[in-house]
Design a protein around this motif. Structure first.
Motif, PDB file in Angstrom:
ATOM      1  N   UNK A  76     -32.392 -20.167 -21.613  1.00 34.90           N
ATOM      2  CA  UNK A  76     -32.627 -21.593 -21.444  1.00 34.90           C
ATOM      3  C   UNK A  76     -32.396 -22.089 -20.032  1.00 34.90           C
ATOM      4  N   UNK A  77     -32.483 -23.412 -19.888  1.00 37.96           N
ATOM      5  CA  UNK A  77     -32.313 -24.074 -18.601  1.00 37.96           C
ATOM      6  C   UNK A  77     -30.926 -24.698 -18.523  1.00 37.96           C
ATOM      7  N   UNK A  78     -30.476 -25.027 -17.303  1.00 32.23           N
ATOM      8  CA  UNK A  78     -29.200 -25.747 -17.193  1.00 32.23           C
ATOM      9  C   UNK A  78     -29.270 -27.071 -17.945  1.00 32.23           C
ATOM     10  N   UNK A  79     -28.158 -27.524 -18.529  1.00 28.87           N
ATOM     11  CA  UNK A  79     -28.143 -28.825 -19.232  1.00 28.87           C
ATOM     12  C   UNK A  79     -28.460 -29.967 -18.277  1.00 28.87           C
ATOM     13  N   UNK A  80     -28.817 -31.098 -18.841  1.00 32.95           N
ATOM     14  CA  UNK A  80     -29.139 -32.266 -18.028  1.00 32.95           C
ATOM     15  C   UNK A  80     -27.891 -32.799 -17.342  1.00 32.95           C
ATOM     16  N   UNK A  81     -27.951 -33.076 -16.031  1.00 36.96           N
ATOM     17  CA  UNK A  81     -26.802 -33.681 -15.350  1.00 36.96           C
ATOM     18  C   UNK A  81     -26.577 -35.131 -15.756  1.00 36.96           C
ATOM     19  N   UNK A  82     -27.521 -35.717 -16.499  1.00 36.17           N
ATOM     20  CA  UNK A  82     -27.316 -37.073 -17.029  1.00 36.17           C
ATOM     21  C   UNK A  82     -26.369 -37.034 -18.226  1.00 36.17           C
ATOM     22  N   UNK A  99     -13.274 -22.321 -28.093  1.00 35.83           N
ATOM     23  CA  UNK A  99     -12.570 -23.291 -27.251  1.00 35.83           C
ATOM     24  C   UNK A  99     -13.424 -23.780 -26.084  1.00 35.83           C
ATOM     25  N   UNK A 100     -14.396 -22.993 -25.654  1.00 36.63           N
ATOM     26  CA  UNK A 100     -15.219 -23.369 -24.497  1.00 36.63           C
ATOM     27  C   UNK A 100     -16.030 -24.627 -24.761  1.00 36.63           C
ATOM     28  N   UNK A 101     -16.310 -24.916 -26.031  1.00 33.91           N
ATOM     29  CA  UNK A 101     -17.157 -26.056 -26.368  1.00 33.91           C
ATOM     30  C   UNK A 101     -16.433 -27.393 -26.247  1.00 33.91           C
ATOM     31  N   UNK A 102     -15.115 -27.384 -26.154  1.00 30.67           N
ATOM     32  CA  UNK A 102     -14.394 -28.666 -26.071  1.00 30.67           C
ATOM     33  C   UNK A 102     -13.282 -28.677 -25.028  1.00 30.67           C
ATOM     34  N   UNK A 138     -24.192 -34.030 -19.494  1.00 32.39           N
ATOM     35  CA  UNK A 138     -23.688 -32.654 -19.546  1.00 32.39           C
ATOM     36  C   UNK A 138     -22.949 -32.394 -20.845  1.00 32.39           C
ATOM     37  N   UNK A 139     -22.897 -31.146 -21.273  1.00 30.43           N
ATOM     38  CA  UNK A 139     -22.218 -30.826 -22.536  1.00 30.43           C
ATOM     39  C   UNK A 139     -20.709 -30.999 -22.407  1.00 30.43           C
ATOM     40  N   UNK A 140     -20.020 -31.235 -23.520  1.00 29.49           N
ATOM     41  CA  UNK A 140     -18.554 -31.305 -23.471  1.00 29.49           C
ATOM     42  C   UNK A 140     -17.963 -29.931 -23.198  1.00 29.49           C
ATOM     43  N   UNK A 141     -16.705 -29.923 -22.813  1.00 27.44           N
ATOM     44  CA  UNK A 141     -16.055 -28.651 -22.544  1.00 27.44           C
ATOM     45  C   UNK A 141     -16.560 -28.015 -21.266  1.00 27.44           C
ATOM     46  N   UNK A 142     -16.635 -26.702 -21.256  1.00 27.32           N
ATOM     47  CA  UNK A 142     -17.133 -25.977 -20.090  1.00 27.32           C
ATOM     48  C   UNK A 142     -18.626 -26.255 -19.928  1.00 27.32           C
ATOM     49  N   UNK A 143     -19.081 -26.673 -18.744  1.00 28.16           N
ATOM     50  CA  UNK A 143     -20.504 -26.993 -18.580  1.00 28.16           C
ATOM     51  C   UNK A 143     -21.418 -25.790 -18.755  1.00 28.16           C
ATOM     52  N   UNK A 144     -20.873 -24.585 -18.675  1.00 29.45           N
ATOM     53  CA  UNK A 144     -21.690 -23.372 -18.760  1.00 29.45           C
ATOM     54  C   UNK A 144     -21.709 -22.770 -20.169  1.00 29.45           C
ATOM     55  N   UNK A 145     -20.936 -23.305 -21.098  1.00 31.67           N
ATOM     56  CA  UNK A 145     -20.757 -22.610 -22.379  1.00 31.67           C
ATOM     57  C   UNK A 145     -22.044 -22.500 -23.188  1.00 31.67           C
ATOM     58  N   UNK A 146     -23.013 -23.401 -22.960  1.00 31.15           N
ATOM     59  CA  UNK A 146     -24.262 -23.349 -23.738  1.00 31.15           C
ATOM     60  C   UNK A 146     -25.138 -22.157 -23.350  1.00 31.15           C
ATOM     61  N   UNK A 147     -24.846 -21.517 -22.208  1.00 34.50           N
ATOM     62  CA  UNK A 147     -25.656 -20.371 -21.755  1.00 34.50           C
ATOM     63  C   UNK A 147     -24.803 -19.120 -21.536  1.00 34.50           C
ATOM     64  N   UNK A 148     -23.526 -19.199 -21.839  1.00 37.68           N
ATOM     65  CA  UNK A 148     -22.577 -18.144 -21.475  1.00 37.68           C
ATOM     66  C   UNK A 148     -22.600 -16.990 -22.476  1.00 37.68           C
ATOM     67  N   UNK A 149     -22.606 -15.770 -21.954  1.00 40.94           N
ATOM     68  CA  UNK A 149     -22.646 -14.582 -22.804  1.00 40.94           C
ATOM     69  C   UNK A 149     -21.256 -14.226 -23.370  1.00 40.94           C
TER      70      UNK A 149
END
Length: 338
Positions: free
Chosen positions: A277-283, A301-304, A285-296
Motif C-alpha cells: 500500500x501507500x503511506x497514510x494520509x498526512x491529513x 500495541x503498535x496500533x495505539x 494519520x493512523x493512531x499509534x505508530x504511523x508506520x504500523x499499517x505497513x509494517x512487517x
C-alpha cells in the motif's frame, strides 16, 4: 557542550489542503512536519531520507527560513529565527543556502549564468561591482566549469552543468550550511557520482556543513556522517551512517535499505521487505505508530502506542516498540545464507 550550528525544537508545519475536484471540500490540515527535533553540528553531513511526501522538502523550507513553523523553534547558532533582528536575519540568509532538485527551473532563462551567480553578491553588497566578474570566474572554477560558461544561458548547458551552476550560486555568499534538496535525482546516473564527489570536495575545501535530502539511501551513504529517516512527518530513526546501514533498528529503514540494488558476495542473500500500500494520509494519520499499517513486524500495541525514539547507544535512535529485535535481525540486510 558546543552549540549546534542548527537546531530544530519540536517543529511542526501544517498546510491547508487544496479542494478536490468537482467542488468536493477537504477538511482537516496536512501535517507535513510533525514534531521534529534535530541538531546539526558544524562540519557534519546529515542525510535526510524517506519516501516522497514524508516531509523532507517541507522541513528544508523551514530550515532555510522560506517558511515559519506552525509551532516549535528553528535556532541558528543558538538564536531563534523568529526573534532575529533585520541584520541577524540577513546574516542568517547568507549563512545558509539551498541547492534545488531541478537546476533548470531554479534559474532565470533570460539571464546569463554569470548574472545568476552574481545576483546574491550584488543583493548583499559583498564586494565592489567591478570585482564581481572575477568572483564569478572563481566560483565557476570551484565547481569544475570553464569561465566561458558565465556568458551562456541555461538552455545552452546540460543538466549536470546546470547543477554545478546551482552549487556555484549557493557558494557565492560563502555559506556555512548547504541544504541540498534531492540535488542528483534529476540527473543522468552517469553524472550523479561527479556531482556527489564535487560536493564532498567542496565540503572539505570550504569547511561546509551539509544537509543532504534524498529518497535513495545508496546515494546518501556516500555523502553522510549521520542518517535521519523520516516517515509521515516524523523522525523514525537517526544515527551514525554505519550504524543505520549495518544495524538499522526501524522496519521502515530496513524496507528502504532492502530496495537498494546490491551485488552480493557468493553465498549471501537478502530477505527483501516489500511494503504494502501507500503511506497514510498526512491529513488523518493512523493512531499509534504511523508506520504500523505497513509494517512487517507490527504487534497489537503498535496500533495505539506512539513510540518515542529509543536510545540504542552511540547516538543511534529508533522510534519502534521492537527496535532491539529489529536491530538484531537480518531482514532487509545482506547476510550469509545457511
Amino acid at each position: 557542550m558546543n552549540t549546534p550550528l542548527l537546531r530544530l525544537e519540536d517543529v511542526k508545519q501544517t498546510y491547508k489542503p487544496k479542494s478536490a475536484k468537482f467542488g468536493v471540500r477537504r477538511t482537516g490540515m496536512i501535517r507535513a512536519v510533525d514534531g521534529v527535533t534535530l541538531d546539526v553540528a558544524t562540519g557534519e553531513t546529515v542525510g535526510l531520507v524517506g519516501e516522497s511526501g514524508c516531509g523532507k522538502s517541507s522541513l528544508a523550507r523551514l530550515i532555510v527560513g522560506l517558511e515559519r513553523p506552525a509551532t516549535g523553534r528553528v535556532l541558528w547558532q543558538g538564536r531563534d529565527l523568529a526573534a532575529m533582528s533585520r541584520g541577524e536575519t540577513s546574516a542568517f540568509r547568507r549563512g545558509i543556502q539551498l541547492v534545488f532538485q531541478d537546476p533548470f527551473a531554479s534559474l532565470n532563462p533570460r539571464r546569463t549564468i554569470g548574472d545568476s551567480i552574481a545576483e546574491g553578491i550584488h543583493t548583499h553588497g559583498l564586494m565592489p561591482r567591478q570585482q564581481v566578474p572575477y568572483r564569478v570566474d572563481e566560483l565557476l572554477a570551484d565547481v569544475g566549469l570553464d569561465p566561458t560558461h558565465a556568458d551562456k544561458y541555461p538552455h545552452e548547458c546540460s543538466g549536470g552543468q546546470l547543477q554545478r551552476v546551482g552549487i556555484a550560486r549557493a557558494l557565492a555568499l560563502s555559506p556555512k550550511l548547504l541544504v541540498c534538496d534531492e540535488p542528483v535525482s534529476a540527473l543522468d546516473i552517469s553524472v550523479r557520482a561527479q556531482v556527489l564527489n564535487l560536493l564532498n570536495g567542496l565540503k572539505q575545501k570550504h569547511g561546509l556543513t551539509i544537509i543532504f535530502i534524498a529518497h535513495d539511501l545508496d546515494v546518501v551513504q556516500h555523502m553522510s556522517d549521520r542518517i535521519v529517516t523520516m516517515y509521515l512527518g516524523k523522525i523514525v530513526e537517526e544515527g551514525p551512517c554505519d550504524a543505520v546501514y549495518n544495524t538499522s533498528a526501524h522496519p521502515y529503514t530496513r524496507a528502504l535499505l532492502s530496495a537498494i540494488p546490491k551485488r552480493l558476495p557468493p553465498g549471501h542473500r537478502i530477505d527483501r521487505v516489500v511494503l504494502e500500500g501507500d503511506p497514510p494520509s498526512p491529513i488523518d494519520p493512523p493512531p499509534g505508530c504511523p508506520f504500523h499499517t505497513r509494517c512487517y513486524t507490527a504487534i497489537a500495541d503498535c496500533a495505539h502506542t506512539l513510540p518515542a525514539l529509543t536510545d540504542l547507544g552511540d547516538g543511534h535512535q529508533a522510534a519502534c516498540l521492537r527496535a532491539h529485535e529489529v536491530r538484531a535481525s537480518h531482514v532487509g540486510l545482506p547476510y550469509r545464507a545457511p
